[in-house]
Design a protein around this motif. Structure first.
Motif, mmCIF file in Angstrom:
data_model
loop_
_atom_site.group_PDB
_atom_site.id
_atom_site.type_symbol
_atom_site.label_atom_id
_atom_site.label_comp_id
_atom_site.label_asym_id
_atom_site.label_seq_id
_atom_site.Cartn_x
_atom_site.Cartn_y
_atom_site.Cartn_z
ATOM 1 N N GLU A 59 2.292 -27.303 -0.739
ATOM 2 C CA GLU A 59 1.801 -26.551 -1.560
ATOM 3 C C GLU A 59 0.322 -26.706 -1.616
ATOM 4 O OE1 GLU A 59 6.046 -26.598 -2.732
ATOM 5 O OE2 GLU A 59 4.646 -28.146 -2.026
ATOM 6 N N ALA A 60 0.057 -28.152 -1.757
ATOM 7 C CA ALA A 60 -1.535 -28.556 -2.125
ATOM 8 C C ALA A 60 -2.386 -28.090 -1.002
ATOM 9 C CB ALA A 60 -1.677 -30.109 -2.147
ATOM 10 N N ALA A 61 -1.897 -28.137 0.281
ATOM 11 C CA ALA A 61 -2.657 -27.615 1.477
ATOM 12 C C ALA A 61 -3.091 -26.065 1.405
ATOM 13 C CB ALA A 61 -2.169 -27.950 2.693
ATOM 14 N N GLN A 62 -2.041 -25.300 0.615
ATOM 15 C CA GLN A 62 -2.175 -23.922 0.639
ATOM 16 C C GLN A 62 -3.069 -23.403 -0.718
ATOM 17 O OE1 GLN A 62 1.108 -21.393 1.819
ATOM 18 N NE2 GLN A 62 1.787 -22.906 3.213
ATOM 19 N N THR A 70 -12.800 -15.788 -3.512
ATOM 20 C CA THR A 70 -12.987 -14.633 -4.287
ATOM 21 C C THR A 70 -12.154 -13.498 -4.111
ATOM 22 O OG1 THR A 70 -15.145 -13.517 -3.743
ATOM 23 C CG2 THR A 70 -15.340 -15.743 -5.182
ATOM 24 N N PRO A 71 -11.988 -12.461 -4.677
ATOM 25 C CA PRO A 71 -11.344 -11.189 -4.117
ATOM 26 C C PRO A 71 -12.207 -10.657 -3.034
ATOM 27 C CG PRO A 71 -11.008 -11.316 -6.529
ATOM 28 C CD PRO A 71 -12.116 -12.453 -6.310
ATOM 29 N N ASP A 72 -13.385 -10.781 -2.895
ATOM 30 C CA ASP A 72 -14.419 -10.260 -1.970
ATOM 31 C C ASP A 72 -14.384 -11.123 -0.797
ATOM 32 O OD1 ASP A 72 -15.400 -8.390 -3.710
ATOM 33 O OD2 ASP A 72 -16.962 -9.654 -4.749
ATOM 34 N N ALA A 85 -1.393 -16.936 0.269
ATOM 35 C CA ALA A 85 -1.440 -15.432 -0.192
ATOM 36 C C ALA A 85 -1.256 -15.080 -1.443
ATOM 37 C CB ALA A 85 -0.703 -14.584 0.600
ATOM 38 N N LEU A 86 -0.129 -15.840 -2.189
ATOM 39 C CA LEU A 86 0.224 -15.622 -3.578
ATOM 40 C C LEU A 86 -0.881 -16.244 -4.442
ATOM 41 C CD1 LEU A 86 3.962 -16.731 -3.013
ATOM 42 C CD2 LEU A 86 3.142 -14.330 -3.698
ATOM 43 N N THR A 87 -1.423 -17.434 -4.153
ATOM 44 C CA THR A 87 -2.481 -17.959 -4.854
ATOM 45 C C THR A 87 -3.680 -17.227 -4.697
ATOM 46 O OG1 THR A 87 -1.773 -20.150 -4.165
ATOM 47 C CG2 THR A 87 -4.117 -19.919 -4.931
ATOM 48 N N TYR A 88 -3.955 -16.466 -3.682
ATOM 49 C CA TYR A 88 -5.286 -15.733 -3.558
ATOM 50 C C TYR A 88 -5.061 -14.310 -4.249
ATOM 51 C CZ TYR A 88 -8.377 -12.463 -0.921
ATOM 52 O OH TYR A 88 -9.567 -11.751 -0.883
ATOM 53 N N GLY A 89 -3.752 -13.888 -4.521
ATOM 54 C CA GLY A 89 -3.665 -12.754 -5.476
ATOM 55 C C GLY A 89 -2.517 -11.833 -4.817
ATOM 56 N N LEU A 90 -1.630 -11.877 -3.770
ATOM 57 C CA LEU A 90 -0.802 -11.080 -3.214
ATOM 58 C C LEU A 90 0.255 -11.072 -4.305
ATOM 59 C CD1 LEU A 90 -0.093 -9.074 -0.931
ATOM 60 C CD2 LEU A 90 1.315 -11.295 0.168
ATOM 61 N N PRO A 91 0.675 -9.911 -4.573
ATOM 62 C CA PRO A 91 1.891 -9.505 -5.728
ATOM 63 C C PRO A 91 3.061 -10.250 -5.128
ATOM 64 C CG PRO A 91 0.739 -7.525 -5.505
ATOM 65 C CD PRO A 91 0.108 -8.495 -4.531
ATOM 66 N N ILE A 92 3.738 -10.937 -5.918
ATOM 67 C CA ILE A 92 5.237 -11.530 -5.543
ATOM 68 C C ILE A 92 6.073 -10.459 -4.910
ATOM 69 C CG2 ILE A 92 7.340 -12.752 -6.228
ATOM 70 C CD1 ILE A 92 5.333 -14.390 -8.338
ATOM 71 N N PRO A 109 -2.726 -4.818 -0.748
ATOM 72 C CA PRO A 109 -3.064 -4.183 -1.734
ATOM 73 C C PRO A 109 -4.662 -3.739 -1.428
ATOM 74 C CG PRO A 109 -2.067 -6.172 -2.718
ATOM 75 C CD PRO A 109 -2.025 -6.292 -1.134
ATOM 76 N N ASP A 110 -5.181 -2.770 -1.659
ATOM 77 C CA ASP A 110 -6.500 -2.384 -1.376
ATOM 78 C C ASP A 110 -7.555 -3.334 -1.999
ATOM 79 O OD1 ASP A 110 -5.615 -0.189 -0.220
ATOM 80 O OD2 ASP A 110 -5.840 1.457 -1.778
ATOM 81 N N HIS A 111 -7.343 -3.698 -3.351
ATOM 82 C CA HIS A 111 -8.390 -4.884 -3.875
ATOM 83 C C HIS A 111 -8.202 -6.253 -3.357
ATOM 84 C CE1 HIS A 111 -4.717 -6.045 -5.923
ATOM 85 N NE2 HIS A 111 -4.944 -7.064 -6.536
ATOM 86 N N LEU A 112 -7.405 -6.410 -2.375
ATOM 87 C CA LEU A 112 -7.429 -7.766 -1.682
ATOM 88 C C LEU A 112 -7.958 -7.626 -0.234
ATOM 89 C CD1 LEU A 112 -4.326 -9.474 -3.145
ATOM 90 C CD2 LEU A 112 -6.764 -9.904 -3.802
ATOM 91 N N LYS A 113 -8.757 -8.689 0.169
ATOM 92 C CA LYS A 113 -8.930 -8.661 1.599
ATOM 93 C C LYS A 113 -8.333 -9.555 2.246
ATOM 94 C CE LYS A 113 -13.701 -8.172 2.030
ATOM 95 N NZ LYS A 113 -14.912 -8.372 1.548
ATOM 96 N N VAL A 114 -6.925 -9.450 2.285
ATOM 97 C CA VAL A 114 -5.740 -10.014 2.841
ATOM 98 C C VAL A 114 -4.962 -9.625 4.090
ATOM 99 C CG1 VAL A 114 -4.149 -9.977 1.166
ATOM 100 C CG2 VAL A 114 -3.908 -11.988 2.652
ATOM 101 N N THR A 115 -4.921 -10.336 5.122
ATOM 102 C CA THR A 115 -4.253 -9.539 6.273
ATOM 103 C C THR A 115 -2.625 -9.895 6.023
ATOM 104 O OG1 THR A 115 -4.477 -11.319 7.751
ATOM 105 C CG2 THR A 115 -6.179 -9.417 7.658
#
Length: 344
Positions: A59-62, A70-72, A85-92, A109-115
């Motif tokens: 968990e610490a490494a992630q 930031t979301p940008d 990804a969850l830490t970054y903001g991906l919904p559970i 989600p459109d507001h997150l730049k995560v693949t």
């Protein structure tokens, strides 16, 4: 190896510690993603989750790396970085849907730049460099962060990405989570290198080795690398030294290739217990506030699980969705065949 809190929860470099508010934020992230990891095991055994790669103990490494974004910024996770990804903001609820192989979890989600989570080994590294260079060409200060395991660092894509990023000074942060195992192959077998951060030297970029079970140290190192990239000073490779205490996936049996000697000592280095011990000793956290936090996390997960359960059953034609923004002619033809055979 950089460290701020030792395995007993005592500060080794108090002058480098982030603020108490940041410490609590990081602790919350770790407890939250650990709860997800533990519940995912239960859901799998109940037949309510597909094959899932656990990250318990990492968990610490992630969380310590993803919390610096930031979301940008861009996040390019491998299959084991659900916690990042969850830490970054991906919904559970979308994470649950993804690991259920539901189309409702295939898109981000459109507001997150995560693949979406990368299943092929190391392909995310060159992609992250491309995104980082695109941000620079657009004139932003946004960066890209991407993850790989120790096994993935032996792949060609890993080396090509580091060389590409170094040569073009890409604003990219490479996280190498060295958890000791590439499925059933230990790091000591797949390479003679004992300090994987030194692989950065061959490409003229900084390499940092950090205690991957010390989230405060991980956060400080990652923050410095992120800010360095934002200033236009190029990429950094961060090796987090941790351990995969759980199986490769929930369908794996690590007892077939790991011994008690291999596992010895790692439970005592648990990242959540380590920070909790430190926070309790400092008075930043109390038993009461910790219990309240856990109740909040449990309630959040159960609501997300209910939301995921309410997603409609996928239709066969949905396998063609979320592949390209504009479907290719071949996809349109394939979709038409599916609709003809299975209906709408």
């Amino acid at each position: 190896m950089f460290q701020l809190i030792d395995a007993e929860g005592a500060a080794t470099a108090p002058d480098r510690l982030p603020s108490p508010e940041t410490q609590l934020m990081l602790y919350r992230h770790m407890r939250r993603i650990r709860h997800f990891d533990e519940r995912a095991w239960v859901l799998y055994r109940q037949g309510k989750m597909g094959v899932f790669p656990p990250f318990g103990g990492m968990e610490a490494a992630q969380a310590g790396t993803a919390a610096t974004l930031t979301p940008d910024d861009w996040l390019f996770p491998s299959y084991r970085e659900t916690g990042a990804a969850l830490t970054y903001g991906l919904p559970i609820k979308q994470s649950i849907a993804y690991w259920r192989s539901s189309p409702h979890g295939w898109y981000m989600p459109d507001h997150l730049k995560v693949t979406p989570f990368y299943i092929p080994i190391a392909t995310q590294y060159p992609h992250a460099v491309g995104a980082a260079l695109a941000e620079r060409n657009r004139g932003t200060q946004n960066i890209a962060m991407t993850y790989i395991g120790d096994g993935g660092s032996s792949e060609g894509d890993f080396h090509e990405a580091l060389n590409f990023a170094g040569a073009l000074n890409a604003p990219c942060v490479f996280i190498l989570n060295n958890n000791g195992w590439a499925i059933s192959v230990p790091t000591r077998t797949q390479t003679r290198a004992r300090d994987l951060s030194k692989r950065a030297d061959g490409y003229g970029i900084p390499g940092v080795r950090v205690d991957g079970n010390d989230i405060l140290a991980v956060y400080v190192v990652a923050s410095e690398a992120v800010e360095r990239a934002r200033r236009g000073e190029g990429p950094t490779l961060i090796e987090t030294v941790t351990y995969r205490v759980k199986a490769h996936t929930v369908a794996d049996d690590p007892s077939r290739y790991r011994t008690d000697e291999d596992n010895a000592g790692w439970d005592a280095k648990d990242p959540v217990k380590r920070l909790r011990t430190y926070l309790l000793a400092q008075g930043t956290l109390t038993e009461e506030s910790d219990a309240a936090l856990l109740r909040e996390i449990e309630q959040e997960f159960e609501q997300a699980l209910r939301d995921a359960d309410e997603f409609p059953e996928p239709k066969p034609s949905e396998i063609m969705d979320h592949v390209f923004a504009v479907p290719t002619p071949q996809q349109e033809q394939q979709r038409a065949v599916i609709l003809e055979e299975y209906g709408a």
